[in-house]
Design a protein around this motif. Structure first.
Motif, PDB file in Angstrom:
ATOM      1  N   ALA A 131       0.840  -1.206   0.000  1.00  0.00           N
ATOM      2  CA  ALA A 131       0.000   0.000   0.000  1.00  0.00           C
ATOM      3  C   ALA A 131       0.874   1.255   0.000  1.00  0.00           C
ATOM      4  CB  ALA A 131      -0.914  -0.007   1.219  1.00  0.00           C
ATOM      5  N   ALA A 132       1.887   1.254   0.840  1.00  0.00           N
ATOM      6  CA  ALA A 132       2.752   2.440   0.943  1.00  0.00           C
ATOM      7  C   ALA A 132       3.514   2.665  -0.351  1.00  0.00           C
ATOM      8  CB  ALA A 132       3.721   2.274   2.110  1.00  0.00           C
ATOM      9  N   MET A 133       4.038   1.603  -0.911  1.00  0.00           N
ATOM     10  CA  MET A 133       4.841   1.749  -2.124  1.00  0.00           C
ATOM     11  C   MET A 133       3.976   2.143  -3.305  1.00  0.00           C
ATOM     12  SD  MET A 133       7.843  -1.088  -2.103  1.00  0.00           S
ATOM     13  CE  MET A 133       9.448  -0.525  -1.490  1.00  0.00           C
ATOM     14  N   GLY A 134       2.771   1.602  -3.368  1.00  0.00           N
ATOM     15  CA  GLY A 134       1.877   1.961  -4.455  1.00  0.00           C
ATOM     16  C   GLY A 134       1.571   3.436  -4.423  1.00  0.00           C
ATOM     17  N   HIS A 135       1.376   3.947  -3.258  1.00  0.00           N
ATOM     18  CA  HIS A 135       1.064   5.358  -3.117  1.00  0.00           C
ATOM     19  C   HIS A 135       2.152   6.240  -3.717  1.00  0.00           C
ATOM     20  CE1 HIS A 135      -0.729   8.917  -1.517  1.00  0.00           C
ATOM     21  NE2 HIS A 135       0.403   9.262  -0.965  1.00  0.00           N
ATOM     22  N   GLU A 136       3.395   5.948  -3.347  1.00  0.00           N
ATOM     23  CA  GLU A 136       4.481   6.809  -3.805  1.00  0.00           C
ATOM     24  C   GLU A 136       4.700   6.709  -5.308  1.00  0.00           C
ATOM     25  OE1 GLU A 136       5.739   8.925  -1.870  1.00  0.00           O
ATOM     26  OE2 GLU A 136       4.942   8.096  -0.019  1.00  0.00           O
ATOM     27  N   ALA A 137       4.447   5.533  -5.833  1.00  0.00           N
ATOM     28  CA  ALA A 137       4.830   5.308  -7.221  1.00  0.00           C
ATOM     29  C   ALA A 137       3.915   6.040  -8.192  1.00  0.00           C
ATOM     30  CB  ALA A 137       4.801   3.809  -7.515  1.00  0.00           C
ATOM     31  N   ARG A 138       2.876   6.665  -7.675  1.00  0.00           N
ATOM     32  CA  ARG A 138       1.785   7.059  -8.536  1.00  0.00           C
ATOM     33  C   ARG A 138       1.982   8.334  -9.350  1.00  0.00           C
ATOM     34  NH1 ARG A 138      -3.102   6.774  -4.894  1.00  0.00           N
ATOM     35  NH2 ARG A 138      -2.442   8.874  -4.547  1.00  0.00           N
ATOM     36  N   ILE A 139       2.591   9.338  -8.763  1.00  0.00           N
ATOM     37  CA  ILE A 139       2.369  10.675  -9.306  1.00  0.00           C
ATOM     38  C   ILE A 139       3.577  11.253 -10.036  1.00  0.00           C
ATOM     39  CG2 ILE A 139       1.080  12.740  -8.794  1.00  0.00           C
ATOM     40  CD1 ILE A 139       0.772  11.646  -5.887  1.00  0.00           C
ATOM     41  N   ALA A 140       4.287  10.427 -10.777  1.00  0.00           N
ATOM     42  CA  ALA A 140       5.348  10.908 -11.646  1.00  0.00           C
ATOM     43  C   ALA A 140       6.367  11.761 -10.903  1.00  0.00           C
ATOM     44  CB  ALA A 140       4.742  11.649 -12.810  1.00  0.00           C
ATOM     45  N   VAL A 141       6.793  12.836 -11.535  1.00  0.00           N
ATOM     46  CA  VAL A 141       7.931  13.593 -11.025  1.00  0.00           C
ATOM     47  C   VAL A 141       7.601  14.358  -9.741  1.00  0.00           C
ATOM     48  CG1 VAL A 141       7.583  15.807 -12.195  1.00  0.00           C
ATOM     49  CG2 VAL A 141       9.893  14.918 -11.954  1.00  0.00           C
ATOM     50  N   HIS A 142       6.332  14.482  -9.409  1.00  0.00           N
ATOM     51  CA  HIS A 142       5.970  15.372  -8.308  1.00  0.00           C
ATOM     52  C   HIS A 142       6.185  14.788  -6.926  1.00  0.00           C
ATOM     53  CE1 HIS A 142       4.486  17.962 -11.352  1.00  0.00           C
ATOM     54  NE2 HIS A 142       3.716  17.010 -11.823  1.00  0.00           N
ATOM     55  N   SER A 143       6.023  13.483  -6.819  1.00  0.00           N
ATOM     56  CA  SER A 143       6.133  12.893  -5.481  1.00  0.00           C
ATOM     57  C   SER A 143       7.513  12.284  -5.279  1.00  0.00           C
ATOM     58  CB  SER A 143       5.069  11.808  -5.307  1.00  0.00           C
ATOM     59  OG  SER A 143       5.327  10.757  -6.190  1.00  0.00           O
TER      60      SER A 143
END
Lengths: 347, 347, 347, 347
Positions: free
Chosen positions: D119-131
């Motif tokens: 869950a944590a890793m999926g969250h970070e991987a989502r938003i391209a260059v911004h996160s």
């Protein structure tokens, strides 16, 4: 009579107009605008580098710091001249972006020589884990003193860096001024001479605020994008950076503006020479450091001429003492202003 | 039908025009332009803060990162909501500028509560030298979910920070949208509510790219100037930032534009409600998160509507499943586009 | 015949014994051990500084980097000699701890002069926000070339820094060697001469690995504690650092060991002089740079003598060419080894 | 009756003796001592990893921060539990060494689960260059709550990280305690379970101050050496780190000491259970969090027992209220002390 810098004049009208034409409707943010696609294509053609990674930022310091950080580890040192903008004028921005890397000063002039570079690099390479490790070479073209490296000179320096496995960065805040003075191609002055990444300046040469960073090795692209975002240099409304750069490139405006500022400098230098000024170095682009008597400086300053004294103080009794001034011509400087300046200087 | 963000629409024509009027003749670089003097005066009047230190940068992330870094030591932690832009959308830029400080997440919503803040701060304060030390509080107004803190709510949070000796930062990327919604003064929403430094957004609300950073304590001025330069965010041709901001403030353009985008959102929300959409939270500014059946989303996307799905995937068989979309209205959004969108949504 | 460094010999037996006596029962961790109280008291007496903040770390680089970081902002520059350990031998550790500050090299010798310092500081102070801002002065005592500043020389340099509002750091990796050579008090060589913070070395002078950092202004204490922890230099079982330092100070062991290594150097230098060696500089502490013919170096190296050649290469045909070697005597060096070395050198 | 931590007891006599035996004659500095060769060989045998890169530092925080920095870019985030030492107890040291990377908290317990990590890793991987970009996983074994991951549990977590191309770090401050509890091999608990780098603790388990950092991929070696030096964690008299570690490994002392502290905890836990205490979690190594009535805590504290209350305050009127204490047993804890403690607790 503004000779203080080429960052104080107006932008070229075409650049201003481009803001309006770029303002039409919605455009995807963060560099995904359609104008950027054209910019990328155009710069790849100009540099004869169809694979190059091309990015825009708004300041020259951002271009330099981000480009260097992409190539320099925090335990390394960048080689540059002792008057390099990255060393003297960026308030530790390169060190900040590089995570605390050093800058090692090469020689004692604005133009580095192969011998001086070899000496500096040899020094660092010596002491194993204890000393800063060799990192990239950074060359300013035209230099901060208004001089120009030939393509062969750039190639000779970059080859020394490459021997240590290190890349070469070109700080091209005045890229166009150098290019038109040399009469070579952008490719010849960069990757064909061993340059790996260029800060390609627009701001000083008639733009509002835009610089391209061009990596000839596209493998650096994604890291640069992350560094740019993390540095807070990714514009949401990126279209306005793209629009400036596109207008700057279209119809070779960038070359025309550089030719114009170089020509103004040639006119100024000729006039100064006629009234007896000597130059620290022969001007090759749009900047000169000229020695004039204190009395002349006083007359000019009194008449409102704006420029920096780099050696000597205006106050003083000896009216004949030679003080050195830095004079820069931007594209917008009217010839009439130069004539007026020279008339006053002539006394 | 562009509802994806308020950073993709055009700048207001007055802002574009200001680029041309600001382009006249020479202007001293690096923030010493005469336009900036007017900007400073105007913002001091608007904020009823005659001593405030006022600076301009080009991106919201730069405004936030530099403002926080000025107040946060590297061994401290910033308190913010778990959806704060500084946490979710700035690619570690605040951490970079703060030299490796932490962000501590407060509560589980876009609006922090005093209890959640007290709990978070108590936790950090506990373990002496070993844990991150308490640092500034950062409040986003309007929040990243389109909600608004009342002035009292801001005051209650900032008081808790002040009890620990910590300042409060306001991320005002949508400052104007919040202000017109609350109908209060800029002073009431900031320093009268305990805010020490504001990121005062212009970009999302009709500018090209400009944000003000306003310190109510002028003692922070010089450090900020050095941090801005070191971050490569000091524009040489600063006049174009000044010109944008001046035009943005003149004649209350900034308030008009915010009222317009908020009104568009109200119109959109009313229409969505009529067709049965539910909202994660009542929209208070220019953004809403709305639940619609998959079939509706498919129809909208097929028709070219642009917006993000934040919960759920467009692909799927269950046409009645509710998926959440984020809808943002910028100042330039035509009413006709909203009507068209609603018609399509109605099916 | 080990002359390569004073970091390769054994610790003094009293230091080793102290590890055992310090090992008794439980002791509060992280610097709260009862031995540390004694260390603090003792160093305050030695330095005649009852308010001084006193801390221990395990490496000299940590002492220097943390001390400098506490006094230097990331946009500033530290003034030091071009052979300073912080510049040449710490792999950008000071820059890392200072968040990307610069080091500015003063003069061209191991001993800075007031004129050279004034010239360097004047340069930095000139260009407003664009250049690195003036920061602390760092003096190495004894220098990396084995020379010693008089107390007056230190005072003259620190006064120049103080004129710019900047503090003075003393890198005392060989503090004791300098002190016994000068025959002055620790107070005279530090705060009475304008020094604000000292890296007080133990490691090179007979300890296992311990250095004290002493701030004469106790207001810096808490920041230093946080920086030490954040740098991962706070020992949980801190008692073993304390025990070393206490044993080092007890009965003036630190002074005895320094006298011994200085005396060994004097003996070595006298012998070298007799066989015709010349010195780059007269040795004043426990290090000398001596010129000997290649043939002599070859004989010594063949016999197993360990030391660094700093100018010239051992390989070469001209047996009479003078090569410079660096020779360091540590406290444990037997006189017999020196005699043997000199016999071989004599041929 | 010292139960506050395992960092406050004495070092094992063999470790102290090793300081004396390691003190003999000259040894090359900076990790080039001959003792280190033996340490390297021994650890490679223990870990069945003949190519592993092996280094020593003096603190656990240094081991963790340097190991993570070698694998984590500044724009990434490290995944760890919300009670991870790297998050709670290192004063932003990992962030400092990583150049401002984030830590992302996984789940709400000391032991991360695959679901929570995904869950944590999926969250970070989502938003391209911004996160923040996904970075390494860091597992603490034994956990900060005294629990142990099975080898399969480690493998399940590291596989999720590996799916995102990310490595796994094991914070083994209590590596030995976990290993003897599991009864597996060091290889099984590390690289065979997908671990890429280990902080192998010595300090808490009977040493003075030494931790090994072990990279199973030797390609990371040189970067780590530079980071260690730049972090000021490279000891000049490195031999004393080597000597400790060698003594720690010889004759399986490290395993014996861990068995002893685990056994003491088992004895304590059994006694506490008998008098009615409940445990937050079953103790698996040398630490337990136990609930006891306020009256019992008062009695113990009055009698001089040292430990931390983690939930609840000693002061209070309700003598029966259950307060949670953290109890840690180090290798040196006498059984008699545990009996005395239990007697007092029994009342």
């Amino acid at each position: 009579m503004f000779f203080a810098s080429d960052n104080a004049g107006p932008a070229h009208p075409s650049i201003i107009e481009a803001m309006a034409t770029g303002n039409d409707g919605y455009q995807m943010p963060y560099g995904n605008d359609t104008i950027m696609e054209k910019v990328r294509d155009r710069l790849r053609v100009i540099f004869e580098a169809p694979e190059a990674a091309v990015y825009l930022v708004a300041t020259g310091t951002a271009a330099n710091s981000l480009a260097l950080a992409t190539y320099c580890q925090p335990w390394q040192t960048v080689y540059c001249s002792p008057v390099a903008h990255i060393f003297e004028d960026e308030c530790n921005s390169p060190e900040f972006y590089m995570g605390g890397a050093k800058l090692t000063l090469v020689g004692d002039s604005d133009k580095m020589t192969p011998d001086a570079l070899r000496a500096a690099m040899g020094h660092e390479a010596r002491i194993a884990v204890h000393s800063a490790q060799p990192g990239p070479l950074s060359i300013t073209q035209a230099t901060e003193k208004g001089r120009i490296y030939t393509c062969d000179e750039i190639a000779a320096l970059s080859a020394i860096a490459a021997d240590l496995g290190q890349p070469t960065h070109l700080d091209g805040a005045r890229f166009a001024n150098a290019l038109v003075a040399l009469g070579c191609t952008a490719a010849e002055m960069t990757w064909k001479a061993g340059v790996d990444v260029v800060s390609f300046g627009g701001t000083k040469n008639g733009c509002i605020g835009v610089e391209a960073v061009i990596f000839f090795d596209p493998a650096k692209a994604w890291e640069f994008e992350l560094r740019r975002k993390r540095g807070a240099h990714l514009f949401s409304k990126h279209r306005y950076l793209s629009a400036q750069m596109l207008a700057y490139l279209e119809g070779d405006l960038w070359l025309d503006l550089a030719r114009q500022s170089n020509a103004r400098m040639a006119m100024l230098a000729e006039g100064l020479r006629k009234i007896g000024a000597s130059f620290v170095q022969e001007p090759q682009a749009n900047m000169v450091f000229a020695r004039l008597p204190r009395a002349t400086h006083k007359r000019l300053k009194d008449a409102g001429a704006l420029y920096y004294l780099t050696i000597g103080e205006l106050e003083g009794d000896d009216e004949t003492e030679l003080l050195t001034g830095r004079f820069v011509c931007d594209w917008s400087l009217p010839e009439a202003e130069i004539r007026r300046f020279l008339d006053i200087a002539a006394g």
